[in-house]
Scaffold this active site. Structure first.
Site, PDB file in Angstrom:
ATOM      1  CB  SER A 154     -24.928  29.268 -15.855  1.00 51.87           C
ATOM      2  OG  SER A 154     -24.288  28.315 -16.611  1.00 51.87           O
ATOM      3  CE1 TYR A 167     -28.331  25.098 -15.830  1.00 54.05           C
ATOM      4  CE2 TYR A 167     -27.002  26.320 -17.036  1.00 54.05           C
ATOM      5  CZ  TYR A 167     -27.295  25.860 -15.678  1.00 54.05           C
ATOM      6  OH  TYR A 167     -26.908  26.410 -14.711  1.00 54.05           O
TER       7      TYR A 167
HETATM    8  C1  BGC Z   1     -24.287  23.666 -15.477  1.00 55.35           C
HETATM    9  C2  BGC Z   1     -23.404  22.789 -15.809  1.00 55.35           C
HETATM   10  C3  BGC Z   1     -22.474  23.072 -16.460  1.00 55.35           C
HETATM   11  C4  BGC Z   1     -21.155  24.289 -15.990  1.00 55.35           C
HETATM   12  C5  BGC Z   1     -20.048  24.825 -16.957  1.00 55.35           C
HETATM   13  C6  BGC Z   1     -23.308  25.064 -15.240  1.00 55.35           C
HETATM   14  O1  BGC Z   1     -24.107  26.452 -15.338  1.00 55.35           O
HETATM   15  O2  BGC Z   1     -25.223  23.703 -14.728  1.00 55.35           O
HETATM   16  O3  BGC Z   1     -23.689  21.524 -15.709  1.00 55.35           O
HETATM   17  O4  BGC Z   1     -21.042  22.041 -15.637  1.00 55.35           O
HETATM   18  O5  BGC Z   1     -21.931  25.072 -15.955  1.00 55.35           O
HETATM   19  O6  BGC Z   1     -20.401  24.295 -17.745  1.00 55.35           O
END
Ligand code: BGC
Length: 269
Positions: A154, A167
């Site tokens: 991410s 996360y």
């Molecule tokens: C998350 C999303 C978020 C995006 C940008 C991703 O890794 O799971 O919920 O919109 O990052 O912030």
């Protein structure tokens, strides 16, 4: 699409929805046989729908239920896939979830579930994949590499994210897992990279795009001024899985419409 992954077998974890669904379809269009992994009995229908749409376009695919955070289930999934298809060439380590909370209110269960699925799940699947890549070695009729692992990370592997400490921590750790594996197994011709998506239109972030207010607010973070689609990620996954990217290993590739340029600094700082 040119069939760059012909004869190759790919496991896509969390392939039944969102980014995983997009990647499954793109890999299949490129010729791979795709194992659409999903976690529990209630996600079987969604996985079967992805399989059906792949088969309808002439592709090869099966669904496979396995909770990636459970060691015995992951070992069995890889053993079953190797028994049925001969080997595994590509692992897309995609399964992931969010359990958001203010840090001082975050429960141990919220912390643990996110780490178990997003990080330990990627460890368990990568370990089984690497064992199989080492066993088979390079077979140039398949690929120049013995195997390819793509971690779905991410933008939050580098952007801190208030209210999402579990996360963001899992994604930051994936960066080190990916780079360490790339370093440890490069000589074995195993390529390991990460895809780092920004905001992609999927169920995980519905409340970031499902009203005009939310969408407009999201756009203040994205210079390219559109939300991403699972197909955007699918195209990159095909490239990173194919020999077109044979010299790329140990890389985090950001695919985010410019989110990591920190748009909020465009008029300040
Ligand atoms: C998350 C999303 C978020 C995006 C940008 C991703 O890794 O799971 O919920 O919109 O990052 O912030």
């Amino acid at each position: 699409m040119e069939k760059k992954l012909i004869n190759q077998v790919a496991i896509v974890t969390g392939g039944s929805s969102g980014i995983g669904e997009g990647i499954s379809k793109s890999l299949a269009l490129a010729g791979a046989t795709v194992i659409v992994n999903h976690p529990v009995a209630t996600t079987k229908d969604a996985a079967e729908a992805v399989v059906a749409s792949i088969v309808a376009t002439g592709g090869k695919s099966i669904s496979y239920q396995c909770d990636v955070s459970k060691e015995d289930q992951v070992i069995k999934m890889f053993a079953d896939v190797v028994a049925q298809f001969g080997t595994v060439d590509i692992l897309i380590n995609n399964a992931g979830l969010q359990r958001d909370a203010k840090f001082h209110e975050m429960t141990l269960a919220q912390w643990q579930l996110v780490i178990d699925v997003n990080l330990t799940g990627q460890f368990l699947c990568a370990r089984e994949a690497i064992k199989e890549f080492l066993r088979r070695g390079v077979d140039e009729t398949r690929s120049q590499a013995a195997g390819k692992i793509i971690h779905v990370s991410s933008v939050h592997e580098i952007i801190p994210w208030a209210g999402h400490a579990n996360y963001a921590s899992s994604k930051g750790a994936i960066r080190m897992l990916m780079q360490t594996l790339a370093q440890e197994y490069g000589r074995n011709k195993i390529r390991v990279n990460s895809i780092c998506p920004g905001a992609i239109q999927t169920p995980i972030n519905t409340n970031a795009w499902n009203t005009p207010e939310a969408y407009n607010s999201l756009m203040t973070l994205i210079p390219y001024n559109r939300i991403g689609q699972p197909k955007d990620i699918g195209n990159l996954a095909v490239f990173l899985s194919s020999d077109d990217s044979d010299y790329i290993t140990g890389a985090s590739i950001f695919i985010d419409g410019g989110m990591t340029t920190f748009e909020s600094f465009s008029t300040g700082g």
